[in-house]
Scaffold this active site. Structure first.
Site, PDB file in Angstrom:
ATOM      1  N   ASP A   1      -6.927   0.014   0.231  1.00  0.00           N
ATOM      2  CA  ASP A   1      -5.648   0.544   0.738  1.00  0.00           C
ATOM      3  C   ASP A   1      -5.850   1.926   1.349  1.00  0.00           C
ATOM      4  O   ASP A   1      -5.297   2.247   2.405  1.00  0.00           O
ATOM      5  CB  ASP A   1      -4.617   0.669  -0.392  1.00  0.00           C
ATOM      6  CG  ASP A   1      -4.183  -0.667  -0.963  1.00  0.00           C
ATOM      7  OD1 ASP A   1      -4.859  -1.669  -0.699  1.00  0.00           O
ATOM      8  OD2 ASP A   1      -3.165  -0.694  -1.690  1.00  0.00           O
TER       9      ASP A   1
ATOM     10  N   GLY B   1       0.794  -1.231   0.000  1.00  0.00           N
ATOM     11  CA  GLY B   1       0.000   0.000   0.000  1.00  0.00           C
ATOM     12  C   GLY B   1       0.821   1.273   0.000  1.00  0.00           C
ATOM     13  O   GLY B   1       0.364   2.293   0.527  1.00  0.00           O
ATOM     14  N   SER B   2       2.024   1.239  -0.609  1.00  0.00           N
ATOM     15  CA  SER B   2       2.853   2.458  -0.548  1.00  0.00           C
ATOM     16  C   SER B   2       2.173   3.614  -1.273  1.00  0.00           C
ATOM     17  O   SER B   2       2.165   4.741  -0.769  1.00  0.00           O
ATOM     18  CB  SER B   2       4.261   2.206  -1.109  1.00  0.00           C
ATOM     19  OG  SER B   2       4.205   1.956  -2.488  1.00  0.00           O
ATOM     20  N   SER B   3       1.566   3.370  -2.438  1.00  0.00           N
ATOM     21  CA  SER B   3       0.983   4.494  -3.177  1.00  0.00           C
ATOM     22  C   SER B   3      -0.226   5.060  -2.442  1.00  0.00           C
ATOM     23  O   SER B   3      -0.399   6.284  -2.378  1.00  0.00           O
ATOM     24  CB  SER B   3       0.629   4.100  -4.608  1.00  0.00           C
ATOM     25  OG  SER B   3      -0.345   3.094  -4.615  1.00  0.00           O
ATOM     26  N   ALA B   4      -1.057   4.196  -1.861  1.00  0.00           N
ATOM     27  CA  ALA B   4      -2.226   4.714  -1.130  1.00  0.00           C
ATOM     28  C   ALA B   4      -1.786   5.488   0.109  1.00  0.00           C
ATOM     29  O   ALA B   4      -2.385   6.517   0.455  1.00  0.00           O
ATOM     30  CB  ALA B   4      -3.162   3.581  -0.724  1.00  0.00           C
TER      31      ALA B   4
HETATM   32  O1  PMV Z   1      -0.839  -4.367  -4.480  1.00  0.00           O
HETATM   33  P1  PMV Z   1      -1.603  -3.440  -3.624  1.00  0.00           P
HETATM   34  O2  PMV Z   1      -1.059  -3.168  -2.308  1.00  0.00           O
HETATM   35  O3  PMV Z   1      -1.897  -2.136  -4.325  1.00  0.00           O
HETATM   36  O4  PMV Z   1      -3.031  -4.120  -3.344  1.00  0.00           O
HETATM   37  C1  PMV Z   1      -3.934  -4.248  -4.380  1.00  0.00           C
HETATM   38  C2  PMV Z   1      -5.177  -4.945  -3.936  1.00  0.00           C
HETATM   39  C3  PMV Z   1      -6.081  -5.290  -5.117  1.00  0.00           C
HETATM   40  O5  PMV Z   1      -7.241  -5.903  -4.576  1.00  0.00           O
HETATM   41  C4  PMV Z   1      -5.400  -6.277  -6.066  1.00  0.00           C
HETATM   42  C5  PMV Z   1      -6.480  -4.048  -5.922  1.00  0.00           C
HETATM   43  C6  PMV Z   1      -7.433  -3.125  -5.199  1.00  0.00           C
HETATM   44  O6  PMV Z   1      -7.571  -1.986  -5.657  1.00  0.00           O
HETATM   45  O7  PMV Z   1      -8.079  -3.516  -4.215  1.00  0.00           O
END
Ligand code: PMV
Length: 302
Positions: free
Chosen positions: A137, A92-95
């Protein structure tokens, strides 16, 4: 010069996350369970005579520049972006940067927006990175803690209580996965994979009732990993790390996040955590232990 210039005009920060259940299915309205971790991103805004620009950043990405131009005034700001979270590892670094940025922007404008407004603003930034994020996220980065999330509408956000702490080990595959590409690949595989997505969502819903039965929760994590393999988002390396953790005594292990790379999360009894870390160390796999809930992952009071 004046001391005021030695202090940022505004600062925002937010934690990263781990998805315990429901990744990918959550994009299509299914339940996910996710937890904030102790690693954070921080955005500091400094006075600058000239166009707003990123002055320092823990990683360089053109999408960060687009996010800055969307979130901040065009002139007068030098932006420092720091993240303790490895990019592209499903943590979740970008979020967390998106939430930190909208918090900093609100503080700069002297606003105190409702959490819903911060959520929507941060989701607009997150779309620059991931196209069609579910919002899980961002929800965790804003609220902290352990959450049951459904994107809705209406959005469902339920803090989950734990009678006993969860002991987790995070094992890093060492390679990034592209969330945008993996989400697009799953979308392209629909409707063929819809039954797998439904099963992932049902398992996440069931897991909300298993949080204090660690053996059952670990088995559910193993089932979730098998489903993510069927979905096509795991890799041989991620499967190998799951086996490494289980062979060293983990109750269960699965990839966390979009897959294609990134991290594996393993659930363990407290006394098996050192054995899992040691097994990872012997194979030169970067790994760390964490415990949920994490008091330091609590949100900022905005
Ligand atoms: O890879 P991450 O940390 O961005 O997690 C994505 C999670 C997903 O379900 C694959 C995408 C989302 O937007 O929920």
């Amino acid at each position: 010069m004046s001391l005021v210039l030695d202090r940022p005009l505004a600062v925002g920060s937010a934690p990263g996350k781990l998805i315990l259940f429901g990744e990918h299915a959550v994009v299509y309205g299914q339940t996910a369970i996710a937890a904030a971790v102790g690693l954070r991103s921080t955005v500091s805004l400094w006075h600058h005579d000239g166009p707003t620009h990123i002055r320092n950043s823990s990683f360089d990405d053109f999408r960060l520049r687009r996010a800055v131009s969307m979130a901040l005034p065009a002139h007068g700001i030098a932006v420092d972006i720091g993240s303790e979270l490895p990019p592209g590892r499903g943590m979740g670094s970008s979020a967390s940067i998106a939430v930190a940025m909208v918090r900093a922007a609100a503080a700069l404008a002297g606003e105190q927006p409702e959490r819903e407004a911060l959520f929507e603003r941060s989701l607009a930034l997150e779309r620059i990175f991931h196209g069609t994020p579910s919002g899980v996220d961002n929800a965790v980065a804003l609220s902290g803690g352990l959450l049951r999330f459904r994107r809705g509408p209406p959005l469902e956000l339920e803090p989950l209580e734990l009678a006993q702490p969860l002991h987790l080990v995070v094992l890093d595959s060492g390679s990034p996965g592209s969330t945008a590409e993996l989400v697009a690949a799953v979308r392209a595989a629909r409707p063929r994979v819809d039954r797998v997505l439904d099963a992932i969502g049902r398992l996440a819903e069931q897991a909300t009732g298993l949080l204090d039965d660690h053996k059952a929760l670990g088995n559910a994590m193993n089932d979730a990993q098998a489903m993510l393999v069927l979905l096509g988002v795991s890799t041989p390396r991620l499967s190998e790390l799951c086996s490494l953790a289980r062979d060293a005594g983990a109750l269960g292990a699965k990839l966390s996040g979009a897959g294609g790379g990134g991290v594996v999360v393993a659930l363990a009894e407290p006394d098996t955590v050192p054995a899992i870390l040691a097994a990872a160390g012997r194979r030169e796999v970067p790994a760390f232990a964490l415990q949920l809930p994490i008091p330091s992952a609590s949100p900022e009071p905005t």
